[in-house]
Write an enzyme that holds these catalytic residues in place. Structure first.
Site, mmCIF file in Angstrom:
data_model
loop_
_atom_site.group_PDB
_atom_site.id
_atom_site.type_symbol
_atom_site.label_atom_id
_atom_site.label_comp_id
_atom_site.label_asym_id
_atom_site.label_seq_id
_atom_site.Cartn_x
_atom_site.Cartn_y
_atom_site.Cartn_z
ATOM 1 N N SER A 65 -2.806 8.972 0.843
ATOM 2 C CA SER A 65 -2.921 7.444 0.600
ATOM 3 C C SER A 65 -2.746 6.849 2.236
ATOM 4 C CB SER A 65 -1.878 6.563 -0.177
ATOM 5 O OG SER A 65 -2.212 6.839 -1.288
ATOM 6 N N LYS A 68 -5.995 5.157 3.406
ATOM 7 C CA LYS A 68 -6.211 3.766 3.111
ATOM 8 C C LYS A 68 -6.068 2.878 4.278
ATOM 9 C CE LYS A 68 -4.488 4.555 -1.586
ATOM 10 N NZ LYS A 68 -3.208 4.308 -2.464
ATOM 11 N N VAL A 258 0.947 10.714 -0.904
ATOM 12 C CA VAL A 258 1.600 11.666 -1.882
ATOM 13 C C VAL A 258 1.491 13.218 -1.372
ATOM 14 C CG1 VAL A 258 1.822 10.364 -4.113
ATOM 15 C CG2 VAL A 258 -0.412 12.010 -3.535
HETATM 16 N N1 GLN Z 1 -4.968 10.292 -4.106
HETATM 17 C C1 GLN Z 1 -3.976 9.766 -4.584
HETATM 18 C C2 GLN Z 1 -4.205 8.772 -5.884
HETATM 19 O O1 GLN Z 1 -4.639 8.102 -6.005
HETATM 20 C C3 GLN Z 1 -3.206 8.865 -3.707
HETATM 21 C C4 GLN Z 1 -2.006 8.339 -3.772
HETATM 22 C C5 GLN Z 1 -0.846 8.231 -2.853
HETATM 23 O O2 GLN Z 1 -0.911 9.023 -1.812
HETATM 24 N N2 GLN Z 1 0.220 7.493 -2.918
HETATM 25 O O3 GLN Z 1 -3.163 9.179 -6.687
#
Ligand code: GLN
Length: 305
Positions: A65, A68, A258
């Site tokens: 994430s 993002k 994550v």
């Molecule tokens: N690719 C992960 C998901 O969509 C990203 C989530 C995260 O890093 N919090 O679940």
């Protein structure tokens, strides 16, 4: 200052390894579930090009994430304020993959950092472009910001998430049903999981973050206003339903993933990347958050004065 910082980071690395309270890796993505949680790296990019690091700061990890932030930067560059018709800028107070608010709020995600909001951002970036070109745009932004072309996508991680990402598929289809997804859900989802599967080292990520921290000597890829706005969103939404606690403890804008990465911004002073793959109950890096708190206090870095 760099010698003192190096000593501090080296001691921090030793302390964290001695503590050994690592948390759990994100096993809902099978490929990430195989990673040893007992790992730690930290890198601090300073004004003028300095870099101080410790631990596994040159080991690649899945930025998940944290990507993002950079897809949002690309969208802001492309369409600017128009993105806010499709996604909000309020903290969600819910898990990163929650679908709860989406129904109440007619398919307009609370912010671009929860999964639903990031799907919308990626969907917007896909306008008039193929998935390959869209991913090349995000990678291109990261490579230019880090001044390093050796940044790539780990296809095994992308495939692993695509095969098991039923919640994200539900979010994408729900967005589509509300007319807030332009592309077929499979196309947006496929692009999103590849974007999340970008791998970087702490040193590369800290260098890329310089454009948000607006460090002297960093490539000028964001206007000061855009950088401030991205930082504000990181502060309010970057750690999901743990954002308030992170702001309270650390006092700096940050974005988690994550994969265990955290990008931490001390505006004008430093861009910091931390990695430790064991997560806390919110899905944020457990030892990474701890290290961010220790570093910010030690350096006196806070956006709250
Ligand atoms: N690719 C992960 C998901 O969509 C990203 C989530 C995260 O890093 N919090 O679940």
């Amino acid at each position: 200052m760099t010698d003192a910082l190096k000593t501090f980071l080296t001691d921090l690395d030793l302390d964290i390894r001695a503590q050994g309270d690592w948390g759990q890796v994100a096993d809902y993505i099978p490929e990430l579930g195989r990673i040893d949680p007992a790992q730690f790296g930290i890198a601090v990019a300073l004004p003028g090009g300095g870099m101080v690091s410790a631990g596994q700061a040159r080991q690649r990890f899945s930025i998940q994430s944290v990507s993002k932030v950079f897809s949002l930067a690309c969208v802001l560059g492309r369409i600017g304020e128009q993105i806010w018709t499709r996604v909000g800028r309020e903290p969600s107070g819910q898990r990163f993959d929650s679908i709860l608010a989406l129904e109440h709020e007619n398919g307009r995600p609370r912010n671009p950092f929860i999964n639903a909001g990031a799907l919308v951002t990626t969907d917007e970036l896909l306008t008039g472009r193929a998935p390959k070109e869209t991913l090349a745009e995000i990678l291109g932004f990261l490579r230019a910001a880090a001044e390093d072309d050796d940044i790539h996508i780990d296809k095994a991680v992308a495939r692993s998430e695509a095969a098991t990402g039923h919640r994200n598929a539900a979010l994408a289809h729900y967005l589509k049903s509300c007319d807030n997804l332009r592309n077929p859900p499979e196309i947006t989802l496929g692009t999103y999981v590849h974007q999340c599967a970008i791998e970087m080292t702490c040193e590369q990520l800290a260098r890329a973050g310089r454009v948000i921290a607006q460090l002297p000597g960093a490539p000028r890829m964001l206007t000061p206003l855009k950088a401030r706005r991205i930082s504000a969103l990181m502060m309010m939404c970057g750690h999901y339903d743990g954002s308030g606690d992170f702001a309270f403890r650390v006092g700096l804008p940050a974005k988690s993933g994550v994969g265990g990465g955290i990008l931490l911004i001390a505006p004008g002073q430093a861009s910091i990347a931390i990695w430790s793959p064991g997560l806390d109950g919110y899905g944020n890096s457990r030892m990474g958050s701890h290290a961010a708190e220790r570093l910010a206090h030690h350096m006196g870095w806070s956006v709250f004065g």
